[in-house]
Design an enzyme around this catalytic site. Structure first.
Site, PDB file in Angstrom:
ATOM      1  N   CYS A 131       1.051  -1.138  -0.119  1.00 46.23           N
ATOM      2  CA  CYS A 131       0.015   0.118  -0.036  1.00 46.23           C
ATOM      3  C   CYS A 131       0.822   0.671   0.506  1.00 46.23           C
ATOM      4  O   CYS A 131       1.361   1.658   1.152  1.00 46.23           O
ATOM      5  CB  CYS A 131      -1.261   0.082   1.576  1.00 46.23           C
ATOM      6  SG  CYS A 131      -1.730   1.296   1.584  1.00 46.23           S
ATOM      7  N   CYS A 133       0.214   3.920   2.610  1.00 48.90           N
ATOM      8  CA  CYS A 133       0.643   3.660   3.429  1.00 48.90           C
ATOM      9  C   CYS A 133       1.894   3.460   3.793  1.00 48.90           C
ATOM     10  O   CYS A 133       2.749   3.959   4.861  1.00 48.90           O
ATOM     11  CB  CYS A 133       0.141   2.311   4.441  1.00 48.90           C
ATOM     12  SG  CYS A 133      -1.536   1.421   4.093  1.00 48.90           S
TER      13      CYS A 133
END
Ligand SMILES: [Zn+2]
Length: 152
Positions: free
Chosen positions: A71, A74
Site C-alpha cells: 500500500c 501506507c
C-alpha cells in the site's frame, strides 16, 4: 490525576506487563523481565498473537496504524507515524499492524481500507480515521479524539 499513579504498560521488547509511575515515564522505565526499556520511540509491532495483550494491558492509550507493504499511501504515512511515536512516547503507545500478515486481527478490527489508524483507550476503540494524514492532521486528530482537553 495523581502524580504517583502507577500505570500498567507492556514492554516494547518482551511484551511483559510492567507497572511504572506515570510521573516518571520520561525516565525510561526498565522492564522487570527483560531489563530493556518498556517504552521505545519506535512503534510496537502488533501480531495476531500479541494484539489482545497490547490493547488490553496498557493504561496509556494505544494508537494502531493498520497498513500493508503493498500500500503506497501506507508507506508514505509511515514516517509521519514514526515521528509522532517519538514525540508522544510517554503519552501514547504507537503500534503497527501489518494487515496482510495478521488477517485475524484485521478482521477483528473490521479494517476496510488502509491506512487506517485506530485509537484505543483501556482496550476500547474511541476513534478511527482512514487515509494518510499529514503530521499536523494527525496531531489535530489526536487532540480531537482526546476531547481537546489533552495536550498532544
Ligand atoms: Zn521486557
Amino acid at each position: 490525576m495523581d502524580a504517583d499513579n502507577n500505570l500498567v504498560l507492556t514492554c516494547a521488547h518482551c511484551g511483559a506487563p510492567n507497572r511504572a509511575p506515570e510521573s516518571r515515564l520520561a525516565e525510561n522505565p526498565v522492564c522487570g523481565r527483560c531489563h530493556q526499556t518498556v517504552l521505545t520511540p519506535t512503534p510496537l509491532t502488533l501480531t495476531d498473537e500479541n494484539i489482545q495483550a497490547v490493547l488490553g494491558r496498557n493504561d496509556l492509550p494505544v494508537l494502531v496504524d493498520c497498513w500493508a507493504a503493498w500500500c503506497a499511501p501506507c508507506r508514505a504515512f509511515a514516517p509521519t507515524f514514526e515521528r509522532a511515536s517519538q514525540n508522544f512516547m510517554t503519552q501514547i503507545r504507537f503500534a503497527k499492524l501489518d494487515t496482510e500478515n495478521n488477517r485475524q486481527s484485521a478482521g477483528m478490527l473490521r479494517i476496510q481500507s488502509i491506512p487506517t489508524i485506530i485509537l484505543f483507550a483501556k482496550g476500547r476503540e474511541i476513534a478511527r480515521q482512514s487515509g494518510a494524514l499529514s503530521y499536523q492532521q494527525l496531531t489535530q486528530w489526536l487532540a480531537h479524539a482526546f476531547g481537546l482537553d489533552r495536550e498532544v
